[in-house]
Design a protein around this motif. Structure first.
Motif, PDB file in Angstrom:
ATOM      1  N   GLU A  66      59.679  31.941 -24.051  1.00 52.47           N
ATOM      2  CA  GLU A  66      58.342  32.206 -23.524  1.00 52.47           C
ATOM      3  C   GLU A  66      58.204  31.690 -22.094  1.00 52.47           C
ATOM      4  OE1 GLU A  66      54.181  31.263 -22.546  1.00 52.47           O
ATOM      5  OE2 GLU A  66      55.783  29.812 -22.967  1.00 52.47           O
ATOM      6  N   ARG A  67      58.807  30.543 -21.828  1.00 53.35           N
ATOM      7  CA  ARG A  67      58.699  29.945 -20.489  1.00 53.35           C
ATOM      8  C   ARG A  67      59.469  30.744 -19.446  1.00 53.35           C
ATOM      9  NH1 ARG A  67      60.202  25.278 -23.197  1.00 53.35           N
ATOM     10  NH2 ARG A  67      62.088  25.132 -21.916  1.00 53.35           N
ATOM     11  N   CYS A  69      60.323  34.006 -19.434  1.00 50.20           N
ATOM     12  CA  CYS A  69      59.991  35.418 -19.260  1.00 50.20           C
ATOM     13  C   CYS A  69      59.169  35.623 -17.980  1.00 50.20           C
ATOM     14  CB  CYS A  69      59.217  35.949 -20.463  1.00 50.20           C
ATOM     15  SG  CYS A  69      58.831  37.715 -20.333  1.00 50.20           S
ATOM     16  N   SER A  72      55.733  37.688 -18.809  1.00 47.09           N
ATOM     17  CA  SER A  72      54.932  37.260 -19.966  1.00 47.09           C
ATOM     18  C   SER A  72      54.981  38.250 -21.131  1.00 47.09           C
ATOM     19  CB  SER A  72      53.464  37.025 -19.561  1.00 47.09           C
ATOM     20  OG  SER A  72      53.370  36.020 -18.584  1.00 47.09           O
ATOM     21  N   HIS A  75      54.986  35.875 -25.546  1.00 47.14           N
ATOM     22  CA  HIS A  75      53.752  35.116 -25.404  1.00 47.14           C
ATOM     23  C   HIS A  75      53.293  34.619 -26.770  1.00 47.14           C
ATOM     24  CE1 HIS A  75      52.728  39.291 -26.368  1.00 47.14           C
ATOM     25  NE2 HIS A  75      51.662  38.804 -26.993  1.00 47.14           N
TER      26      HIS A  75
END
Length: 212
Positions: A66-67, A69, A72, A75
């Motif tokens: 998630e961090r 990407c 986003s 998510h």
């Protein structure tokens, strides 16, 4: 709400019903998987045992996918699921490399990232994930970790051998295992004896002979 998953490996019999249900429900292409049941054989012939470990996205609280990407596409949604928006995904594969569990793949048909989402579309309709419904021995336990009265919370409370994969990565995964050993959770734990020949252990009998 924080949804989580637990697999009781004492119950899992490796039927792959969950794996097939996942493929059908989510139209997962051949050669790829959102959920895979890993087989590991341990012991020395004839004293051997086969273990089974269902592997899927861990829906980490501190998810590196998630961090990393840039658009986003990966998510969090309000129930704690790490979801993926395939329309936003640009197929850079950063999440594939960032995931320490090998749970993300690039869909060969859409060229976008994909993974287990705990069947988020089913959750939104108040249904259980397909793999939970398909399990004939109820080894898959799913529910709200924030609710102390949920099945998964009570299961974790009642079992002392609850473990997660790669806790040293600091991802705080929300996927748990009961009854797991090192061969289940650590890919480097299983070893093959170099030069060992299975047939060294087999006695050849003459035709019509018998073994005392």
């Amino acid at each position: 709400m924080q949804l989580g998953f637990l697999v009781d490996l004492h119950l899992c019999m490796g039927c792959k019903g969950c794996e097939i249900a996942c493929k059908v429900e989510n139209e997962v292409p051949l050669s790829t998987w959102r959920l895979r049941v890993k087989y590991v054989d341990v012991g020395t012939f004839p004293e051997t045992k086969r273990t089974f470990t269902p592997l899927r996205c861990n829906h980490c609280e501190n998810a590196p996918c998630e961090r990393i990407c840039p658009v986003s596409a990966l998510h969090y949604i309000e129930n704690g699921i790490v979801n993926i928006d395939k329309e936003r995904c640009i197929g850079c594969a950063g999440c594939v490399m960032a995931c320490p569990y090998g749970a993300i793949y690039i869909d060969p048909e859409t060229q976008t990232a994909d993974k287990c989402t705990y069947c988020a579309h089913r959750i939104a309709s108040s249904m259980m994930p397909a793999c939970v419904v398909a399990c004939p021995v109820e080894a898959n336990i799913f529910g709200d970790l924030d609710d102390p009265a949920s099945n998964i919370s009570m299961y974790i409370q009642d079992h002392r051998d609850v473990q997660v994969r790669k806790p040293e990565k600091g991802t705080n995964p929300h996927h748990f295992y009961v009854g797991a050993g090192q061969v289940n959770l650590n890919p480097l734990a299983s070893q093959r004896i170099e030069g060992y020949n299975l047939f060294n252990k087999i006695t050849t009998l003459p035709l019509g002979g018998h073994h005392e």
